[in-house]
Design an enzyme around this catalytic site. Structure first.
Site, PDB file in Angstrom:
ATOM      1  N   HIS A  56      43.451  72.881  21.354  1.00 26.39           N
ATOM      2  CA  HIS A  56      42.577  71.762  21.733  1.00 26.39           C
ATOM      3  C   HIS A  56      42.641  70.654  20.686  1.00 26.39           C
ATOM      4  O   HIS A  56      42.669  69.458  21.009  1.00 26.39           O
ATOM      5  CB  HIS A  56      41.147  72.298  21.880  1.00 26.39           C
ATOM      6  N   GLU A  59      45.800  68.637  21.099  1.00 25.93           N
ATOM      7  CA  GLU A  59      45.661  67.708  22.231  1.00 25.93           C
ATOM      8  C   GLU A  59      45.025  66.395  21.769  1.00 25.93           C
ATOM      9  O   GLU A  59      45.482  65.297  22.121  1.00 25.93           O
ATOM     10  CB  GLU A  59      44.821  68.349  23.331  1.00 25.93           C
ATOM     11  N   HIS A  60      43.967  66.487  20.950  1.00 22.68           N
ATOM     12  CA  HIS A  60      43.312  65.281  20.429  1.00 22.68           C
ATOM     13  C   HIS A  60      44.242  64.502  19.510  1.00 22.68           C
ATOM     14  O   HIS A  60      44.332  63.272  19.583  1.00 22.68           O
ATOM     15  CB  HIS A  60      42.046  65.674  19.657  1.00 22.68           C
TER      16      HIS A  60
END
Length: 845
Positions: A56, A59-60
């Site tokens: 996650h 992804e950022h």
């Protein structure tokens, strides 16, 4: 093409490229917007176990600049600067990145997307800042009802599985300063972010040859590697269990969760078939039976995890107070219904209507929505083998019937009750108890398929008729509407605002038909705009008059149950709920709060409905409907409650310059929405405000989210709320108070004003991009929404084209002047927040 069938150009052409990238392409007609979606086949479960949240986090980070494009020139500001949309999502075993933009800038957007995926900067200083964003997101997810439900379900699995582990990531798990973490981050990226592990879906008004040529450019090159084989652990919940979870602000809920494994590929489609009938609210449906028993308000099926034939399937029921007392009966009823649907329901009839639903729903999808549909393994395709799906449904039913479900009750009550179950490995604190449900009686349920959706097959008798109703504005659509149309109705009230809660009654009455409308390819909305109500239907044009005709009785004489449901909904709406982001709840309240009429608590009954309609005046807009529907539509409108009266020029109610509305109390997170309406609704002023909002969007996001690290929910943009348009600033923060958030917004506006004194080349380029009037003429939905918003404000149908033309010739001086007007609150400032006003300039409501 037969009515309701899928045009061949909405089916993807698929290829595998030399670098291993799987490509799917949909060629759209000229004038369409363009969209791309990249699915990376790796997600949270594939990250190193010692660094939860790494997938996650990556992804950022990918949005924060790449080798060819610095952060300020990367995909996010580029798409925002062209009024597009973009997002990303990390799931258990895949990660999606997607955008939609005007077709003329698609090539540049795709270059930025693929370059950021293949060659991200991964700057450690940026990582430290972005970690704080994930920390804020983690704190918010720790209060999110669905997140906590899935964590609770994970505690009941019989064997260790990644589903029960923590994957959200926070300040403690993302050890940016550690060389080992940096090595793991780069290793994860290298292992999965290459052609063999990705698929690219594109929908655009160009040829596939152009796309293939574009993919050869340097920015679009992807590393070449083979697909990665990934293992799965067994997924079981052998014993079943009953749990009771307390979530602050949550409404009563019952989850039946099943851990499934070893199922065939077609099970995804079989689950979609099951979900379609679980959502049905027609006579004979499970939902109707549960409502008539007084146990439940709504049902849905969700799949929080699915990969390689295994998954967690949750049947979710919104309970009434009576339902809470009859949970044992509800569980027995649901399991009885599942047995019927998977082993006894007549398959040919079931499959035939399901195919109709999927065909109709595909007709009106925007480019990005099409891609998100086709990338899903549950997507029905015309070539799928119906008998294989039937066998998968029966196999699924065998597992469901042989499993002991995890039964989870959720509510927001219980005070400071401390649960007897802890689950530190989930990363979230769970206030949860084990419990024993009441024993169910041996009630015999007689199930059948719900009544067939009449809106899928019925058609009104076509008749071309001159438009004779003065209250109806009928607009043709010159572009390719793909069989779509838009229909809007507004009721204005000449005797003051209707009784508080009456809109909620009608909303509940109409809500019972939203699923059937959606299955027929029609999106149904019913909005409270404060001084008026609006019913909007968008989708399959042939069905619009038919749907409206069948809704008339609900509007004129809502069923008795709608009054009880409406009262409950009205009471629930008075306080923030745990099922939705707080700033979204604040945004939804703005149009209603801007009506200055005092709330009237008269008794809500059918006489109250009749009184309201007697004093109502309606007007309507139809866009894109074929001429043969002009007669049937006018016949339906002639029976509409209220009196037909063309919309007149709006005399906007005068509001205090600084108005503050409070909704809820300060809590673990504070949220504030600032709405700055236009001082004048002329085309030139609106054009300058739209350009200003476009220029500020990425800068506001970068400053308040990335640099100040106020929280992960931060945005600004041009919006129309009710009958007024303007710029919205919204922030939800775990660290800043409402007063501090407002201070940061004001400081941002001051600094942005200074930046326009000597505008950069990027600012000048963004202004020169403007807005193409042709974009509105080709895109039916955008045109319909723009015209309707203009009419809500008392403007004519040509206003949106005039705004677009003014945007194409905008200049910095006009934008600077309107920014000054915004900062001076010439059109007013209206704040909605979960705290009181910080100083005396605000009039509180």
């Amino acid at each position: 093409m037969t009515p309701g069938s899928i045009p061949s150009d909405l089916l993807a052409v698929r290829r595998t490229l030399a670098n291993g990238l799987r490509l799917a392409f949909i060629q759209l007609p000229a004038g369409s917007q363009a969209a791309a979606l990249v699915r990376v086949h790796a997600g949270a479960h594939d990250a190193p176990g010692e660094y939860p949240g790494l997938a996650h986090f990556l992804e950022h980070l990918l949005f924060l600049g790449s080798r060819a494009y610095a952060a300020t020139e990367s995909l996010m500001p580029f798409v925002q600067g062209h009024a597009g949309q973009l997002n990303a999502s990390t799931r258990e075993r895949h990660t999606d990145f997607f955008f939609q933009v005007p077709a003329d800038v698609f090539d540049e957007a795709l270059k930025r997307l693929l370059d950021m995926l293949a060659r991200p900067l991964l700057d450690e200083a940026a990582q430290l800042r972005e970690r704080e964003v994930l920390q804020a997101e983690f704190l918010a997810r720790g209060r999110d009802r669905e997140t906590l439900c899935d964590a609770a379900i994970g505690t009941a699995l019989s064997a260790p599985h990644p589903f029960s582990a923590f994957h959200a990531g926070n300040r403690d798990t993302l050890v940016v300063e550690s060389p080992a973490f940096q090595q793991a981050l780069k290793g994860y990226h290298q292992r999965f972010y290459h052609g063999g592990q990705m698929e690219l879906l594109v929908a655009a008004p160009c040829g596939i040859e152009h796309l293939l040529e574009l993919l050869q450019c340097a920015e679009c090159q992807l590393p070449v590697a083979h697909a990665v084989a990934r293992q799965t652990a067994p997924l079981r919940a052998d014993d079943g269990v009953a749990l009771h979870l307390q979530v602050e602000g949550a409404r009563p809920l019952l989850d039946l969760a099943f851990a499934l494994d070893g199922l065939p590929d077609e099970t995804c489609v079989a689950l979609d078939v099951l979900a379609s009938w679980l959502a049905s609210q027609a006579s004979g449906s499970l939902c109707r039976a549960m409502r008539e028993a007084g146990w439940c308000e709504a049902l849905m099926l969700r799949v929080p995890y699915w990969y390689d034939g295994q998954g967690v399937v949750v049947l979710e029921l919104q309970l009434t107070e009576q339902g809470m007392a009859n949970r044992g009966e509800i569980v027995a009823a649901v399991r009885s219904w599942l047995r019927y649907m998977t082993s006894q329901a007549p398959w040919p009839e079931l499959w035939d209507e399901y195919v109709q639903i999927r065909q109709r729903g595909l007709l009106g999808k925007e480019p990005l929505a099409l891609l998100r549909y086709w990338v899903d393994p549950a997507a029905w395709t015309p070539t799928i083998d119906a008998e294989r799906v039937h066998r998968a449904l029966r196999t699924l039913g065998t597992q469901l019937d042989g499993s002991k479900p995890i039964i989870l009750t959720v509510d927001g009550e219980g005070g400071d009750r401390r649960g007897d179950i802890t689950a530190p490995h989930t990363g979230f604190a769970l206030n949860m108890l084990s419990e024993r449900l009441p024993v169910a009686t041996n009630q015999a349920w007689q199930w059948q398929l719900p009544e067939r959706n009449p809106w899928l097959s019925r058609q009104m008798q076509p008749r071309v008729s001159p438009v004779a109703l003065p209250a109806l504005c009928w607009l043709e659509h010159g572009g390719d509407s793909r069989g779509q149309g838009a229909l809007y109705l507004r009721w204005r009230f000449t005797t003051g605002r209707p009784p508080a809660g009456l809109w909620h009654v009608l909303y509940v009455a109409l809500r019972a038909h939203t699923v059937a409308a959606a299955q027929a390819g029609v999106e149904l909305r019913f909005d409270d705009l404060g001084g008026s109500w609006c019913l909007a239907l968008f989708g399959y044009a042939e069905a619009l008059p038919l749907v409206l005709q069948d809704l008339l009785d609900e509007l004129k004489q809502p069923p008795v149950a709608a009054f009880d449901g409406g009262r409950r909904l009205f009471d629930e709406a008075k306080v923030p709920g745990a099922d939705e982001l707080l700033i979204r709840q604040l945004l939804r309240r703005l149009p209603v709060l801007e009506s200055s009429a005092a709330e009237d608590n008269r008794i809500l009954d059918r006489r109250a409905v009749e009184r309201v309609w007697q004093g109502a005046r309606w007007d309507a807009l139809a866009v894109g409907l074929p001429a043969r529907l002009s007669g049937p539509l006018q016949d339906v409108l002639a029976a509409m409650p209220g009196l037909a009266e063309p919309a007149a020029e709006q005399h906007t109610e005068r509001f205090p310059r600084y108005l503050w509305s409070r909704f809820g109390d300060p809590g673990a997170e504070n949220a504030l929405v600032l709405f700055c309406p236009l001082p004048v609704r002329s085309a030139s002023v609106e054009a300058a405000w739209r350009l200003l909002a476009r220029l500020m969007e990425s800068a506001f996001f970068r400053r308040l989210r990335s640099e100040l690290q106020l929280g992960y929910a931060v945005f600004c943009g041009f919006r129309q709320l009710g009958e007024r348009a303007g710029i919205v600033f919204a922030v939800q923060s775990p660290s800043a108070s409402a007063a501090e958030i407002l201070g940061h917004i004001e400081t941002f506006l001051e600094s942005f004003s200074a930046s326009l004194e000597v505008p950069s080349d990027k600012v000048l380029e963004a202004i020169s991009a403007g807005e193409s009037p042709n974009g509105l003429s080709h895109d039916l939905r955008r045109r319909a929404e723009a015209v309707w918003q203009a009419r809500l404000a008392g403007l004519d149908a040509e206003h949106p084209v005039a705004v677009a033309a003014a945007m194409s010739t905008g200049d910095v001086s006009a934008i600077k002047a309107q920014l000054h007007a915004l900062r001076a609150a010439d059109g007013g400032w209206h704040v909605v927040a979960n705290a009181g006003a910080p100083d005396g300039r605000w009039q509180q409501r």
